[in-house]
Design a protein around this motif. Sequence first.
Motif, PDB file in Angstrom:
ATOM      1  N   LEU A 190     -11.568  -9.107   9.827  1.00 33.08           N
ATOM      2  CA  LEU A 190     -10.773  -7.864  10.687  1.00 33.08           C
ATOM      3  C   LEU A 190      -9.502  -8.059  10.647  1.00 33.08           C
ATOM      4  N   ALA A 191      -9.016  -9.399  11.094  1.00 34.14           N
ATOM      5  CA  ALA A 191      -7.495  -9.769  11.295  1.00 34.14           C
ATOM      6  C   ALA A 191      -7.010  -9.253  10.240  1.00 34.14           C
ATOM      7  N   ASN A 192      -7.449  -9.784   9.057  1.00 37.73           N
ATOM      8  CA  ASN A 192      -7.019  -9.580   7.690  1.00 37.73           C
ATOM      9  C   ASN A 192      -6.731  -8.205   7.298  1.00 37.73           C
ATOM     10  N   THR A 193      -7.854  -7.193   7.580  1.00 37.08           N
ATOM     11  CA  THR A 193      -7.851  -6.020   7.419  1.00 37.08           C
ATOM     12  C   THR A 193      -6.517  -5.106   8.468  1.00 37.08           C
ATOM     13  N   LEU A 194      -6.537  -5.661   9.639  1.00 36.30           N
ATOM     14  CA  LEU A 194      -5.530  -5.111  10.477  1.00 36.30           C
ATOM     15  C   LEU A 194      -4.219  -5.405   9.901  1.00 36.30           C
ATOM     16  N   ARG A 195      -3.920  -6.556   9.401  1.00 36.27           N
ATOM     17  CA  ARG A 195      -2.861  -7.095   8.931  1.00 36.27           C
ATOM     18  C   ARG A 195      -2.373  -6.212   7.884  1.00 36.27           C
ATOM     19  N   SER A 196      -3.238  -5.893   7.094  1.00 37.24           N
ATOM     20  CA  SER A 196      -2.779  -4.954   5.747  1.00 37.24           C
ATOM     21  C   SER A 196      -2.555  -3.789   6.074  1.00 37.24           C
ATOM     22  N   ARG A 197      -3.314  -3.060   7.057  1.00 36.68           N
ATOM     23  CA  ARG A 197      -3.108  -1.866   7.539  1.00 36.68           C
ATOM     24  C   ARG A 197      -1.752  -1.574   8.159  1.00 36.68           C
ATOM     25  N   VAL A 198      -1.363  -2.706   8.767  1.00 31.07           N
ATOM     26  CA  VAL A 198      -0.157  -2.706   9.589  1.00 31.07           C
ATOM     27  C   VAL A 198       1.059  -2.649   8.541  1.00 31.07           C
ATOM     28  N   ASN A 199       0.884  -3.525   7.534  1.00 30.46           N
ATOM     29  CA  ASN A 199       1.820  -3.853   6.451  1.00 30.46           C
ATOM     30  C   ASN A 199       2.001  -2.179   5.723  1.00 30.46           C
ATOM     31  N   ALA A 200       0.737  -1.592   5.529  1.00 30.49           N
ATOM     32  CA  ALA A 200       1.142  -0.376   5.026  1.00 30.49           C
ATOM     33  C   ALA A 200       1.752   0.378   5.956  1.00 30.49           C
ATOM     34  N   VAL A 201       1.603   0.544   7.133  1.00 31.30           N
ATOM     35  CA  VAL A 201       2.616   1.119   8.098  1.00 31.30           C
ATOM     36  C   VAL A 201       3.943   0.959   8.152  1.00 31.30           C
ATOM     37  N   HIS A 202       4.195  -0.375   7.909  1.00 33.96           N
ATOM     38  CA  HIS A 202       5.604  -0.569   7.825  1.00 33.96           C
ATOM     39  C   HIS A 202       6.271  -0.224   6.601  1.00 33.96           C
ATOM     40  N   SER A 203       5.333  -0.287   5.415  1.00 34.88           N
ATOM     41  CA  SER A 203       6.308   0.199   4.346  1.00 34.88           C
ATOM     42  C   SER A 203       6.370   1.800   4.372  1.00 34.88           C
ATOM     43  N   GLY A 204       5.338   2.514   4.968  1.00 36.99           N
ATOM     44  CA  GLY A 204       5.501   3.736   5.224  1.00 36.99           C
ATOM     45  C   GLY A 204       6.767   4.056   5.969  1.00 36.99           C
ATOM     46  N   ILE A 205       6.752   3.407   6.896  1.00 35.77           N
ATOM     47  CA  ILE A 205       8.241   3.620   7.791  1.00 35.77           C
ATOM     48  C   ILE A 205       9.302   3.255   6.952  1.00 35.77           C
ATOM     49  N   SER A 206       9.350   2.319   6.307  1.00 35.51           N
ATOM     50  CA  SER A 206      10.590   2.008   5.479  1.00 35.51           C
ATOM     51  C   SER A 206      10.924   3.070   4.280  1.00 35.51           C
ATOM     52  N   GLU A 207       9.853   3.589   3.800  1.00 31.71           N
ATOM     53  CA  GLU A 207       9.916   4.998   2.966  1.00 31.71           C
ATOM     54  C   GLU A 207      10.768   6.138   3.656  1.00 31.71           C
ATOM     55  N   GLY A 208      10.042   6.225   4.979  1.00 33.63           N
ATOM     56  CA  GLY A 208      10.672   7.373   5.780  1.00 33.63           C
ATOM     57  C   GLY A 208      12.127   6.996   6.115  1.00 33.63           C
ATOM     58  N   HIS A 209      12.532   6.067   6.295  1.00 38.00           N
ATOM     59  CA  HIS A 209      13.929   5.322   6.562  1.00 38.00           C
ATOM     60  C   HIS A 209      14.620   5.864   5.477  1.00 38.00           C
ATOM     61  N   GLU A 210      14.369   5.615   4.366  1.00 35.69           N
ATOM     62  CA  GLU A 210      14.848   5.778   3.042  1.00 35.69           C
ATOM     63  C   GLU A 210      15.287   7.353   2.923  1.00 35.69           C
ATOM     64  N   GLN A 211      14.073   8.299   3.136  1.00 32.63           N
ATOM     65  CA  GLN A 211      14.449   9.741   3.205  1.00 32.63           C
ATOM     66  C   GLN A 211      15.365  10.228   4.003  1.00 32.63           C
ATOM     67  N   LEU A 212      15.361   9.553   5.215  1.00 33.41           N
ATOM     68  CA  LEU A 212      16.392  10.101   6.359  1.00 33.41           C
ATOM     69  C   LEU A 212      17.556   9.553   5.908  1.00 33.41           C
ATOM     70  N   GLN A 213      17.837   8.633   5.296  1.00 31.97           N
ATOM     71  CA  GLN A 213      19.083   8.099   4.770  1.00 31.97           C
ATOM     72  C   GLN A 213      19.629   9.324   3.749  1.00 31.97           C
ATOM     73  N   SER A 214      18.972   9.815   2.961  1.00 34.91           N
ATOM     74  CA  SER A 214      19.467  10.585   1.754  1.00 34.91           C
ATOM     75  C   SER A 214      19.699  12.094   2.549  1.00 34.91           C
ATOM     76  N   ILE A 215      18.712  12.203   3.532  1.00 37.81           N
ATOM     77  CA  ILE A 215      19.219  13.543   4.555  1.00 37.81           C
ATOM     78  C   ILE A 215      20.484  13.499   5.365  1.00 37.81           C
ATOM     79  N   ALA A 216      20.488  12.349   5.931  1.00 36.18           N
ATOM     80  CA  ALA A 216      21.755  12.093   6.841  1.00 36.18           C
ATOM     81  C   ALA A 216      23.106  11.825   6.313  1.00 36.18           C
ATOM     82  N   SER A 217      22.988  11.257   5.019  1.00 30.83           N
ATOM     83  CA  SER A 217      24.315  10.767   4.534  1.00 30.83           C
ATOM     84  C   SER A 217      25.176  11.726   3.703  1.00 30.83           C
TER      85      SER A 217
END
Lengths: 413, 99
Positions: free
Chosen positions: A206-233
């Motif tokens: 279960l812990a491993n599953t959680l970890r990979s889910r959280v990693n997915a969230v993290h990379s999703g956030i990073s991508e969102g971050h990048e998109q925002l950069q292109s909007i805001a810059s």
Amino acid sequence: MDDKMAVVGDMNTPELTDGLTDGLADGLATSRTEVLATALGRWLEMHHVMGRGFNTLDHEVDLVAKLVSTSTDELSALFHKLVQNAQDQSTGMEEIVRAASLVELGKETLTLPEIISYLEEVFNEGIMNVLQLAQTAMSLVYALDDVVIDVKEVVRHIGEIEQINKQTNLLALNAKIEATRAGDAGRGFGVVADEVRQLSQNINTLANTLRSRVNAVHSGISEGHEQLQSIASLDMSGNLKAKDRIENMMKAMVLQNADFQEKLATSAERSNELQSDMSSVIMRFQFQDKTQQQLDGVRMTMSVLKDLVNDLAQETYVDTDLQPIEDDSDIMEAWVDRVIKRCSLGEMRQRFVQGMLLKPDHTEFGVSTTIEAVDEDEAIEMFVETEKPDETSKPGASNAVADDFDDDDIELF
Amino acid sequence: MEYKITTKDNQAQVVFRGDITFSENVSFRQLLKDISEQSVTRCEFDLSGVDMVDSAGLGMFLIAREQADTAGWKLAVTGAQGHVASMLKLTKLSDLLDG
């Protein structure tokens, strides 16, 4: 007739007086009578010439009056046309300026200031939107940053779970070993230990599953971050400079329009000036009326003088036995020649000669030769003139006025 | 982007150096945090050392102003020149940020 010709040939004004004196000196009543008769005859001749002369002059004056009248009419018409043209131009210019300052958009008509303020509004709205977007984007970036912090915490907690799980697994292992050492008494305990180890395995998965889910969230956030950069810059400086330049252009147009209006006002002023100058000109043409009056006066006077002389002549013919003078080309020619020798008459010369020498029924006394003869001094040498001969201008003047000659002016006897 | 905060009598001055763009968003946030830790009535951003501001930078100024409104202090922006000045003027932000 012949007598008279001879007499006319022999005498001029100064010698006439001498002739009279001679006649009186003779003391003969008859010769005095003869002299007086001769003199009277010449005066009557003179009356006839003057009558014709007055007619000719009357005609000349009439020509002048007509010339003045026609010329002023033509001038007046031209001036009117001039002013009308100037006004039409002014009106045309006004329309151009008005049209230049308006824009037709379908059914709407927009003024320049309206267009400018609309543009301003649109630009500002656009800019506001961009700024709003930028602020929102940055807020989102910061929010995502906060999420990442929480995510990192979660990962940390998962790590702690895994640690605890490791411990649990070890404990279960130890319990199993103790249970085996205890033999039968530890059998039940051994089963529990096995169960606990199984649970620990599950938790690990279960812990491993959680970890990979959280990693997915993290990379999703990073991508969102990048998109925002292109909007805001966005570098908006190009857009903003364009906006600024367009606004300046519009302001320049407004200034230019104001300049046009000023020039239009000046033009309108000039138009009014022209109008009043025109009125002044029209007023000045009143001279024509005055001229007409004066000329009419002259003609009237000449007519009166002519009538007076004519009346006297009629009385004389009645009182004496003298015969009225008939139109005789030689006598008239001589008189005409005397006039012409004293003044050149200019352009009027031909009309004068014709007026003096025409018969009442408008036939001419061999007029062409007469006119030519007037030029040459040797043709009519009946009178000895003391005055110098005038320079003779050609009688072939442009005016062929034979038709213009009114025969009601020819009042013979 | 670098910055230096000086405070005197509840008034803070922040002198910036470098560009204020998207890539500086973390520093800028840190700055806002630093300001909020001091109780100030007015804070002045000196931009004379700033060469370039993009729309992210403008967005961040707006976030700073929002924070100022919430926390009850006035934000003033001074010293802008060249590119930065025209950006502030054309977006009419200079009017907004003249506390």
